[in-house]
Design a protein around this motif. Structure first.
Motif, PDB file in Angstrom:
ATOM      1  N   PRO A  26     -38.723  -3.749  -1.066  1.00 38.87           N
ATOM      2  CA  PRO A  26     -37.510  -4.523  -0.824  1.00 38.87           C
ATOM      3  C   PRO A  26     -36.977  -4.177   0.596  1.00 38.87           C
ATOM      4  N   TYR A  31     -35.097   1.170  -0.537  1.00 36.32           N
ATOM      5  CA  TYR A  31     -35.930   0.872  -1.804  1.00 36.32           C
ATOM      6  C   TYR A  31     -37.252   0.680  -1.489  1.00 36.32           C
ATOM      7  N   TRP A  35     -39.994  -3.462  -7.132  1.00 40.90           N
ATOM      8  CA  TRP A  35     -38.920  -3.909  -8.191  1.00 40.90           C
ATOM      9  C   TRP A  35     -39.270  -5.366  -8.845  1.00 40.90           C
ATOM     10  N   TRP A  37     -37.545  -8.198  -9.976  1.00 35.13           N
ATOM     11  CA  TRP A  37     -37.161  -9.425  -9.677  1.00 35.13           C
ATOM     12  C   TRP A  37     -37.524  -9.622  -8.251  1.00 35.13           C
ATOM     13  N   ASP A  38     -37.480  -8.556  -7.393  1.00 36.95           N
ATOM     14  CA  ASP A  38     -37.624  -8.614  -5.979  1.00 36.95           C
ATOM     15  C   ASP A  38     -39.201  -9.160  -5.626  1.00 36.95           C
ATOM     16  N   GLN A  98     -35.693  -6.060 -15.863  1.00 35.56           N
ATOM     17  CA  GLN A  98     -34.919  -6.955 -14.836  1.00 35.56           C
ATOM     18  C   GLN A  98     -35.266  -8.268 -15.276  1.00 35.56           C
ATOM     19  N   GLY A 151     -29.956  -6.903 -12.788  1.00 34.52           N
ATOM     20  CA  GLY A 151     -30.014  -6.825 -11.201  1.00 34.52           C
ATOM     21  C   GLY A 151     -28.744  -6.974 -10.419  1.00 34.52           C
ATOM     22  N   ASP A 153     -25.823  -4.628 -10.454  1.00 35.03           N
ATOM     23  CA  ASP A 153     -25.491  -3.509 -10.820  1.00 35.03           C
ATOM     24  C   ASP A 153     -24.297  -3.074 -11.008  1.00 35.03           C
ATOM     25  N   TYR A 310     -20.463  -3.614  -2.443  1.00 32.96           N
ATOM     26  CA  TYR A 310     -21.825  -4.013  -3.416  1.00 32.96           C
ATOM     27  C   TYR A 310     -21.512  -4.645  -4.713  1.00 32.96           C
ATOM     28  N   TRP A 311     -21.920  -5.512  -4.827  1.00 33.03           N
ATOM     29  CA  TRP A 311     -21.889  -6.505  -6.235  1.00 33.03           C
ATOM     30  C   TRP A 311     -20.273  -6.870  -6.402  1.00 33.03           C
ATOM     31  N   GLU A 354     -29.788  -7.284   2.767  1.00 33.81           N
ATOM     32  CA  GLU A 354     -29.762  -7.443   1.332  1.00 33.81           C
ATOM     33  C   GLU A 354     -28.779  -8.166   0.677  1.00 33.81           C
ATOM     34  N   GLN A 369     -34.121  -6.739   4.505  1.00 31.94           N
ATOM     35  CA  GLN A 369     -34.391  -6.691   2.921  1.00 31.94           C
ATOM     36  C   GLN A 369     -35.413  -7.934   2.876  1.00 31.94           C
ATOM     37  N   TRP A 371     -36.039 -10.094   0.377  1.00 27.11           N
ATOM     38  CA  TRP A 371     -35.640 -11.037  -0.291  1.00 27.11           C
ATOM     39  C   TRP A 371     -34.789 -12.185   0.298  1.00 27.11           C
TER      40      TRP A 371
HETATM   41  C1  GLC Z   1     -30.351  -3.191  -5.832  1.00 32.47           C
HETATM   42  C2  GLC Z   1     -29.866  -4.550  -6.479  1.00 32.47           C
HETATM   43  C3  GLC Z   1     -30.974  -4.939  -7.470  1.00 32.47           C
HETATM   44  C4  GLC Z   1     -32.495  -5.066  -6.692  1.00 32.47           C
HETATM   45  C5  GLC Z   1     -32.695  -3.644  -6.018  1.00 32.47           C
HETATM   46  C6  GLC Z   1     -33.900  -3.643  -5.013  1.00 32.47           C
HETATM   47  O1  GLC Z   1     -30.374  -2.256  -6.883  1.00 32.47           O
HETATM   48  O2  GLC Z   1     -28.800  -4.481  -7.080  1.00 32.47           O
HETATM   49  O3  GLC Z   1     -30.851  -6.358  -8.091  1.00 32.47           O
HETATM   50  O4  GLC Z   1     -33.453  -5.502  -7.361  1.00 32.47           O
HETATM   51  O5  GLC Z   1     -31.524  -3.346  -5.294  1.00 32.47           O
HETATM   52  O6  GLC Z   1     -33.799  -4.873  -4.068  1.00 32.47           O
END
Ligand code: GLC
Length: 381
Positions: A26, A31, A35, A37-38, A98, A151, A153, A310-311, A354, A369, A371
């Motif tokens: 990522p 990161y 990961w 879902w990434d 995830q 995902g 967090d 964040y989030w 990100e 990032q 994604w």
């Molecule tokens: C953070 C995000 C998560 C993602 C990870 C890597 O932890 O919350 O959803 O998979 O980063 O990008």
């Protein structure tokens, strides 16, 4: 920015993030591992770049550490890093999962003409069936065992599990502690967590939608039946006053009702056109989730909303991409156009971050990032 320029930037970032044995990190510094879902989003981005082989490789490496029972760990440490082994109780991978975006990734690659080996479609099907069979349901929905599994967090949806007002440091400690109470089935896959009982609407929408996506390739009836069960259960979680789907579990009457963007992911699967219309309008309503580079992760009317934390308020490219797909599937071209423009504008303004400030596109978190490259998929239409 013309699509060609965006494509060059996305390609440069993904190339720089490419690692052996065939996956994309990522971000190189923040990161540096694989990961779940990434990787699924990266597979779609690689396909959009005309690199279907890399997209396929991303899925092959993701399933390389799958359990025999189908469980897919959310992190794979291909570089030999063992610093998290005591947290997870194992080396080489994490011991939670995830959102299973591999259903969508397989379907999207097949739609784009990429050959996907049967071993990968079977692994994806096993992964989805694992979630269906090994996790005792709550109000008909699949529970997660840890906030990291969603995902999302630090979402205010989990605030019920922190004593006292939310604070990033206190929540970091709490997240670590919550790993210790995970219950595991024989073989070590997580099944429940008495310390974190919640079956999030957003996570379940993604399970159901990925089951449908994969079934569009395999025709597997069991996956369609699973999706139908979850969609039925999700329809019971709609709150018309708040215009959101709510989460069953210990936070059902408290933080499980906070209005967040991910809680509108059931838009991907709902069969109710009136609810879909209300949720789509909420995504672009500037009094709540709507914003020029949005949607916001958290509705600005919520006390928990913090625009750059964040989030807790910023816009997330992977959520906007999923909600853009949902808007298109509902034939809501106006909403899809606004979400698409917000995603492309945010990715460009933030330098492929990100996540970003939903009002002005300022990049937040890790930059660049991988994604954020989903903006290219949207730009290509
Ligand atoms: C953070 C995000 C998560 C993602 C990870 C890597 O932890 O919350 O959803 O998979 O980063 O990008």
């Amino acid at each position: 920015m013309v699509t060609g320029e965006l494509e060059d930037r996305v390609r440069a970032v993904l190339e720089a993030h490419w690692r052996e044995p065939g996956f994309t990190v990522p971000n190189a510094r923040v990161y540096p591992w694989q990961w779940l879902w990434d990787s699924c989003f990266h597979a779609v981005i690689w396909a959009a770049l005309g690199e279907g082989d890399r997209g396929r490789a991303e899925l092959v490496s993701l399933f390389a550490r799958q359990h025999a029972t189908g469980f897919v760990p959310h992190l794979v440490y291909w570089d030999g890093f063992t610093g998290h082994a005591s947290l997870w109780g194992r080396e080489r991978t994490s011991s939670i999962t995830q959102p299973p975006l591999y259903g969508h990734a397989v379907a999207e690659l097949v739609r784009r003409g990429v050959d996907i080996p049967e071993s990968v479609t079977e692994a994806a099907s096993d992964g989805l069936r694992h979630l269906a069979h090994w996790r005792p349901r709550s109000a008909g929905l699949v529970p997660v065992v840890h906030p990291w599994e969603t995902g999302c967090d630090d979402s205010p949806r989990w605030d019920r599990w922190l004593d006292g007002p939310w604070d990033a440091d206190a929540w970091r400690v709490r997240k670590g502690d919550l790993v210790a109470t995970i219950e595991r089935s024989p073989g070590g896959a997580p099944s429940a967590n008495a310390g974190f009982r919640v079956a999030p609407a957003g996570f379940n929408a993604l399970v159901a939608w990925n089951a449908r996506e994969l079934a569009s390739v395999t025709g597997e009836e069991a996956l369609l039946a699973l999706a139908d069960e979850l969609v039925d259960a999700l329809e019971d979680r709609w709150d018309a006053d708040l215009v959101t789907w709510t989460d069953p579990g210990d936070g059902a009457d408290t933080s499980g009702r906070v209005r967040t963007a991910d809680a509108l992911l059931p838009l991907l699967v709902t069969r109710d056109p009136a609810r879909a219309a209300a949720a789509l309008a909420a995504l672009v309503d500037e009094a709540g989730l709507g914003a020029p580079f949005g949607p916001r992760g958290v509705d600005r009317r919520e006390p928990a909303h913090q625009p750059r934390t964040y989030w807790r308020g910023p816009a997330w490219p992977q959520l906007t991409y999923l909600l853009w797909l949902a808007a298109r599937a509902h034939g809501a071209a106006d909403v899809a156009d606004r979400l698409g423009a917000a995603l492309v504008g945010g990715a460009v303004t933030s330098g492929l971050a990100e996540y970003w400030d939903a009002d002005d596109g300022t990049g937040l978190g890790a930059v660049p990032q991988s994604w954020a490259g989903l903006a290219l998929v949207v730009a290509q239409g």
